[in-house]
Write a protein that holds these residues in place. Structure first.
Motif, mmCIF file in Angstrom:
data_model
loop_
_atom_site.group_PDB
_atom_site.id
_atom_site.type_symbol
_atom_site.label_atom_id
_atom_site.label_comp_id
_atom_site.label_asym_id
_atom_site.label_seq_id
_atom_site.Cartn_x
_atom_site.Cartn_y
_atom_site.Cartn_z
ATOM 1 N N GLY A 94 0.823 -1.201 0.000
ATOM 2 C CA GLY A 94 0.000 0.000 0.000
ATOM 3 C C GLY A 94 0.853 1.245 0.000
ATOM 4 N N SER A 95 0.199 2.363 -0.277
ATOM 5 C CA SER A 95 0.874 3.653 -0.283
ATOM 6 C C SER A 95 -0.033 4.669 0.381
ATOM 7 N N ARG A 96 0.413 5.204 1.503
ATOM 8 C CA ARG A 96 -0.411 6.204 2.201
ATOM 9 C C ARG A 96 -0.011 7.629 1.842
ATOM 10 N N THR A 97 1.174 7.783 1.285
ATOM 11 C CA THR A 97 1.628 9.085 0.790
ATOM 12 C C THR A 97 2.256 8.855 -0.588
ATOM 13 N N PRO A 98 2.396 9.902 -1.377
ATOM 14 C CA PRO A 98 2.878 9.703 -2.749
ATOM 15 C C PRO A 98 4.259 9.057 -2.879
ATOM 16 N N ASP A 102 4.243 0.686 1.806
ATOM 17 C CA ASP A 102 4.242 -0.247 2.931
ATOM 18 C C ASP A 102 4.039 -1.653 2.394
ATOM 19 N N PHE A 103 4.781 -2.602 2.962
ATOM 20 C CA PHE A 103 4.674 -4.012 2.612
ATOM 21 C C PHE A 103 4.244 -4.769 3.859
ATOM 22 N N ALA A 104 3.227 -5.598 3.727
ATOM 23 C CA ALA A 104 2.787 -6.452 4.833
ATOM 24 C C ALA A 104 3.107 -7.898 4.466
ATOM 25 N N TYR A 105 3.728 -8.608 5.401
ATOM 26 C CA TYR A 105 4.133 -9.997 5.201
ATOM 27 C C TYR A 105 3.400 -10.919 6.162
ATOM 28 N N LEU A 106 3.098 -12.111 5.692
ATOM 29 C CA LEU A 106 2.586 -13.169 6.551
ATOM 30 C C LEU A 106 3.770 -13.770 7.303
ATOM 31 N N CYS A 107 3.650 -13.901 8.622
ATOM 32 C CA CYS A 107 4.743 -14.421 9.444
ATOM 33 C C CYS A 107 4.219 -15.442 10.441
ATOM 34 N N ARG A 108 5.126 -16.319 10.823
ATOM 35 C CA ARG A 108 4.842 -17.268 11.900
ATOM 36 C C ARG A 108 5.923 -17.117 12.954
ATOM 37 N N ALA A 133 -9.242 -1.103 17.270
ATOM 38 C CA ALA A 133 -9.166 -0.207 16.108
ATOM 39 C C ALA A 133 -7.739 -0.249 15.565
ATOM 40 N N LEU A 134 -7.613 -0.456 14.264
ATOM 41 C CA LEU A 134 -6.312 -0.520 13.603
ATOM 42 C C LEU A 134 -6.312 0.425 12.417
ATOM 43 N N LEU A 135 -5.115 0.840 12.001
ATOM 44 C CA LEU A 135 -5.007 1.591 10.756
ATOM 45 C C LEU A 135 -5.579 0.730 9.628
ATOM 46 N N PRO A 136 -6.205 1.342 8.630
ATOM 47 C CA PRO A 136 -6.812 0.547 7.553
ATOM 48 C C PRO A 136 -5.846 -0.438 6.893
ATOM 49 N N PHE A 137 -4.611 -0.035 6.644
ATOM 50 C CA PHE A 137 -3.647 -0.936 6.017
ATOM 51 C C PHE A 137 -3.376 -2.141 6.911
ATOM 52 N N HIS A 138 -3.253 -1.914 8.215
ATOM 53 C CA HIS A 138 -3.004 -2.997 9.158
ATOM 54 C C HIS A 138 -4.201 -3.951 9.206
ATOM 55 N N ARG A 139 -5.416 -3.394 9.246
ATOM 56 C CA ARG A 139 -6.617 -4.243 9.288
ATOM 57 C C ARG A 139 -6.721 -5.085 8.021
ATOM 58 N N GLN A 140 -6.479 -4.482 6.867
ATOM 59 C CA GLN A 140 -6.535 -5.230 5.602
ATOM 60 C C GLN A 140 -5.479 -6.333 5.580
#
Length: 158
Positions: A94-98, A102-108, A133-140
């Motif tokens: 995702g990109s919250r600013t121009p 941000d990269f989200a990874y699946l982790c164990r 409540a979480l930031l939208p990117f974190h919730r997604q």
């Protein structure tokens, strides 16, 4: 075809022009977060000092110059939580600013949480139906991770 033939004859021209070309390209910053699951299927949330409006979120941080994002996440988990984890696939970008990605990874989690760094106030393992409540990117990212984990556990899409 003519351009390709030209550069095949003089490949050193591309190598010489590359530093000049890079000066004209935009610079970006990048961050990483981990959707870290434990063996009970709970996700790791941390309380951030520097996120006053949404203090609870996923662990992570900045990607350093020339650093691989997955390695940056492993480094951040170690620095912030003394946690070792298996970093898997990218769940979300995702990109919250121009000029930031941000990269989200699946982790164990492969270890236990140790001492917290000064950037974190607390941590907790949270059931997916009890998320604050979480930031939208974190919730997604958590939703994508939960869906993928469900597919892995059941062997099919639900």
């Amino acid at each position: 075809r003519h351009v390709a033939q030209f550069f095949r004859q003089f490949p050193w021209l591309l190598a010489a022009a590359q530093p000049i070309f890079r000066l004209t390209r935009p610079c970006f910053t990048a961050g990483v977060v981990g959707v870290v699951f434990n063996t009970a299927g709970e996700v790791l949330l941390v309380e951030h000092v520097f996120h006053p409006t949404n203090p609870w979120g996923l662990p992570g941080g900045w990607v350093d110059r020339h650093e691989d994002p997955a390695q940056a996440l492993q480094r951040e988990l170690g620095e912030e939580l003394e946690l070792t984890a298996e970093v898997g696939q990218v769940l979300l970008v995702g990109s919250r600013t121009p000029r930031h990605f941000d990269f989200a990874y699946l982790c164990r989690a492969t270890g236990s949480v140790g001492a917290l760094c000064g950037e974190l106030l607390d941590y907790r393992w949270t059931a997916l139906d009890s998320l604050p409540a979480l930031l939208p990117f974190h919730r997604q990212a958590v939703q994508h991770g939960a869906a993928l984990l469900s597919v892995e556990l059941t062997g099919h899409n639900s």
